[in-house]
Design a protein around this motif. Structure first.
Motif, short mmCIF file in Angstrom:
data_model
loop_
_atom_site.label_atom_id
_atom_site.label_comp_id
_atom_site.label_asym_id
_atom_site.label_seq_id
_atom_site.Cartn_x
_atom_site.Cartn_y
_atom_site.Cartn_z
N GLY A 122 -52.04 29.16 53.32
CA GLY A 122 -51.06 28.19 52.82
C GLY A 122 -49.77 28.20 53.62
N PHE A 123 -49.01 27.15 53.45
CA PHE A 123 -47.70 26.98 54.09
C PHE A 123 -46.73 26.42 53.05
CE2 PHE A 123 -44.57 24.31 56.24
CZ PHE A 123 -43.99 25.23 57.09
N ASP A 124 -45.60 27.13 52.88
CA ASP A 124 -44.58 26.71 51.92
C ASP A 124 -43.33 26.30 52.69
OD1 ASP A 124 -46.10 27.43 49.58
OD2 ASP A 124 -45.69 29.52 50.12
N ALA A 125 -42.61 25.30 52.19
CA ALA A 125 -41.36 24.84 52.81
C ALA A 125 -40.36 24.50 51.71
CB ALA A 125 -41.61 23.61 53.68
N THR A 126 -39.08 24.81 52.01
CA THR A 126 -37.99 24.53 51.09
C THR A 126 -36.83 23.94 51.87
OG1 THR A 126 -38.62 26.43 49.74
CG2 THR A 126 -36.44 25.49 49.35
N TRP A 127 -36.21 22.92 51.31
CA TRP A 127 -35.07 22.29 51.98
C TRP A 127 -34.06 21.86 50.92
CZ3 TRP A 127 -34.40 16.59 53.34
CH2 TRP A 127 -33.19 16.39 54.06
N GLU A 128 -32.83 22.34 51.08
CA GLU A 128 -31.76 21.90 50.18
C GLU A 128 -31.12 20.65 50.76
OE1 GLU A 128 -27.35 23.24 48.56
OE2 GLU A 128 -28.73 24.78 49.30
N VAL A 129 -31.19 19.56 50.03
CA VAL A 129 -30.59 18.30 50.46
C VAL A 129 -29.07 18.42 50.36
CG1 VAL A 129 -30.49 15.82 50.10
CG2 VAL A 129 -32.62 17.07 49.65
N ASP A 130 -28.39 18.14 51.45
CA ASP A 130 -26.93 18.28 51.49
C ASP A 130 -26.30 17.05 50.85
OD1 ASP A 130 -24.40 19.08 51.97
OD2 ASP A 130 -24.51 19.03 54.15
N LEU A 131 -26.29 17.01 49.51
CA LEU A 131 -25.78 15.84 48.81
C LEU A 131 -24.27 15.70 48.93
CD1 LEU A 131 -27.87 15.94 45.50
CD2 LEU A 131 -28.20 14.44 47.46
N PHE A 132 -23.54 16.80 48.78
CA PHE A 132 -22.09 16.71 48.67
C PHE A 132 -21.36 17.49 49.77
CE2 PHE A 132 -23.94 16.22 44.44
CZ PHE A 132 -23.46 14.96 44.10
N GLY A 133 -22.09 17.91 50.78
CA GLY A 133 -21.44 18.46 51.97
C GLY A 133 -21.13 19.94 51.93
N GLY A 134 -21.65 20.68 50.95
CA GLY A 134 -21.38 22.12 50.93
C GLY A 134 -21.87 22.83 52.18
N PRO A 135 -23.15 22.65 52.55
CA PRO A 135 -23.62 23.28 53.80
C PRO A 135 -22.89 22.78 55.04
CG PRO A 135 -25.47 22.75 52.38
CD PRO A 135 -24.28 22.12 51.76
N ARG A 136 -22.53 21.48 55.04
CA ARG A 136 -21.80 20.95 56.20
C ARG A 136 -20.43 21.61 56.33
NH1 ARG A 136 -22.03 14.72 55.04
NH2 ARG A 136 -22.89 15.46 53.07
N ARG A 137 -19.76 21.78 55.20
CA ARG A 137 -18.47 22.46 55.25
C ARG A 137 -18.62 23.92 55.67
NH1 ARG A 137 -14.86 18.49 55.81
NH2 ARG A 137 -14.52 17.24 53.90
N ALA A 138 -19.72 24.55 55.28
CA ALA A 138 -19.96 25.94 55.68
C ALA A 138 -20.11 26.04 57.20
CB ALA A 138 -21.19 26.48 54.98
#
Length: 459
Positions: A122-138
């Motif tokens: 199996g292969f698992d994948a996870t992605w947090e959608v940057d809705l409000f820019g938290g990861p971008r600001r990081a």
């Protein structure tokens, strides 16, 4: 939701550092600078080469290559860049692969003896959608912090080159002082011997002998202090260049040490150029940018998080059946989470980030004002020391002429040997004062280059 991911990030956008001392920075020249000593030529990062001293050039080059201080600063830069890479990776999907082969065997003697095999990939994948820019600001904050640490490295280079040059100038001055003091000690010994002869002949008081003896002891004490200073300077240079104490003794020992000559004109640029060159100002500005981005990073926690979870896998009891269509399993799940009941934790974190931004603003203003003060003070001291050195050299020239006259009178028989020795001592004292003035001028020159933010290159 994918459209929301392209929206602007929450929190304040960084629009640059605040204006500070605008009139001073817009001026064509520094307030304390002497126009006669300033050159319109571009400033040079490798300013120490203007002193035309190959030994100093070699020491600075070795320090920039082997200094433990710079190596530590370079390690901090690598760490900051690794943190940035981590934040950039957090914006991308993460995945993992798994494989399983299992067998279950039921022992004989039971109701049913059997063996069961299970195989899965199996292969698992996870992605947090940057809705409000938290990861971008990081990422924005980590980028600014890495740039600030890079400026810290440049600032360490500025400090290192200046310290090497000042220590080297101090060493050469002490070596020259040692040679002059030895001449003074020889004169003191002759004067003391003559005073004792005259006392024995009854033509000089005992006080004269004691005075000459005190002068001789003072000179010997000064020679002892100078020897200690020379050893300390050599060991300091060895440390700055990444070597053990004593490693530079043979290289820097000199029977006829010479001080470098300070250049007549100094290229200093203008206040606006100072703002761009000083690494400490650059570091303060980048930390302000990073602190501003952290506000948005904390504000993003007010809003929900959307993660996309996916799985592709095959499972069968026979390895040969893994590639069959009925063994395939697919899953795609949106996962929404919202920590709306945090009892003020997010608000407190936002206030903390805003306070950090305000502190960074104050630190930036202090860096700019401190740089202007540093440059103007260094310019004033450099110019004033030039004038002081002219007077010291005039005094030295006067004592040299007086010594020449004393020698002529001695040859003509109108002056005693004691008079000649006293004239020689006064001449040596004047030469020592002029030496101190030359060394102080060179140290002021080095301090000026440091205040201008020179000693590093953008390579």
């Amino acid at each position: 939701m994918l459209l929301l991911a392209g929206c602007a990030a929450v929190g304040p956008n960084y629009d640059g550092a605040p204006g500070i001392a605008k009139d001073a920075l817009a001026a064509a020249r520094f307030a304390r600078g002497d126009a006669n000593d300033q050159s319109t030529a571009p400033v040079a990062a490798t300013w120490w080469r203007a002193l035309n001293d190959p030994a100093l050039d070699a020491l600075v080059d070795q320090a920039l290559r082997d200094s433990p201080t710079l190596q530590a600063a370079e390690a901090r830069l690598r760490s900051a860049r690794a943190t940035l890479s981590t934040q950039e990776a957090n914006r991308r999907p993460s995945g993992s692969a798994s494989a399983l082969g299992a067998g279950v065997w039921q022992a004989p003697g039971t109701d049913h003896e059997s063996t069961l095999h299970l195989y899965s990939v199996g292969f698992d994948a996870t992605w947090e959608v940057d809705l409000f820019g938290g990861p971008r600001r990081a990422v924005e904050s980590a980028t600014a912090q890495a740039q600030a640490v890079q400026a810290d490295l440049a600032d360490a280079q500025v400090s290192l080159t200046a310290e090497v040059a000042q220590t080297y100038v101090g060493l050469r001055a002490q070596q020259r002082r040692q040679a002059l003091l030895r001449d003074t000690a020889a004169v003191d010994a002759q004067a003391l011997a003559l005073a004792r002869q005259r006392l024995a002949q009854g033509v000089a008081p005992a006080d004269d002998v004691e005075q000459r003896a005190q002068q001789a002891e003072t000179t010997q004490a000064a020679l002892t202090d100078v020897a200690a200073e020379i050893a300390a300077s050599m060991d300091r240079l060895a440390l700055l260049t990444g070597q053990a104490p004593g490693a530079l003794d043979a290289q820097l020992a000199s029977a006829t040490p010479a001080l470098p000559a300070a250049p007549r004109e100094v290229a200093i640029g203008d206040p606006a150029g100072l703002l761009q060159r000083r690494p400490d100002i650059r570091a303060a500005e980048r930390r302000l940018a990073g602190r501003t981005a952290q506000i948005g990073q904390e504000k993003a926690k007010y809003f929900p998080k959307l993660s996309l979870l996916g799985n592709i896998g095959v499972a069968a009891t026979d390895p040969g059946k893994l590639l069959r269509a009925d063994s395939l399993a697919l899953a795609a799940v949106p996962y929404l989470s919202w920590n709306f009941l945090d009892f003020g934790r997010t608000a407190a974190a936002v206030r903390q980030a805003e306070a950090g931004r305000d502190e960074a603003v104050a630190n930036y203003k202090a860096a700019v004002l401190g740089a202007l003060q540093d440059a103007n003070t260094s310019l004033s001291r450099f110019g004033q020391q030039r004038q002081a050195l002219l007077h010291l050299r005039a005094q030295q020239a006067s004592t040299a002429r007086a010594l020449d006259l004393a020698q002529q009178r001695r040859q003509a028989g109108t002056a005693s040997q004691v008079d000649l020795l006293d004239a020689q001592r006064r001449d040596t004292d004047a030469r020592l004062k002029a030496l101190d003035g030359e060394a102080e001028l060179l140290k002021d020159f080095v301090a000026l280059q440091k205040s201008l933010g020179l000693g590093w290159e953008a390579a």
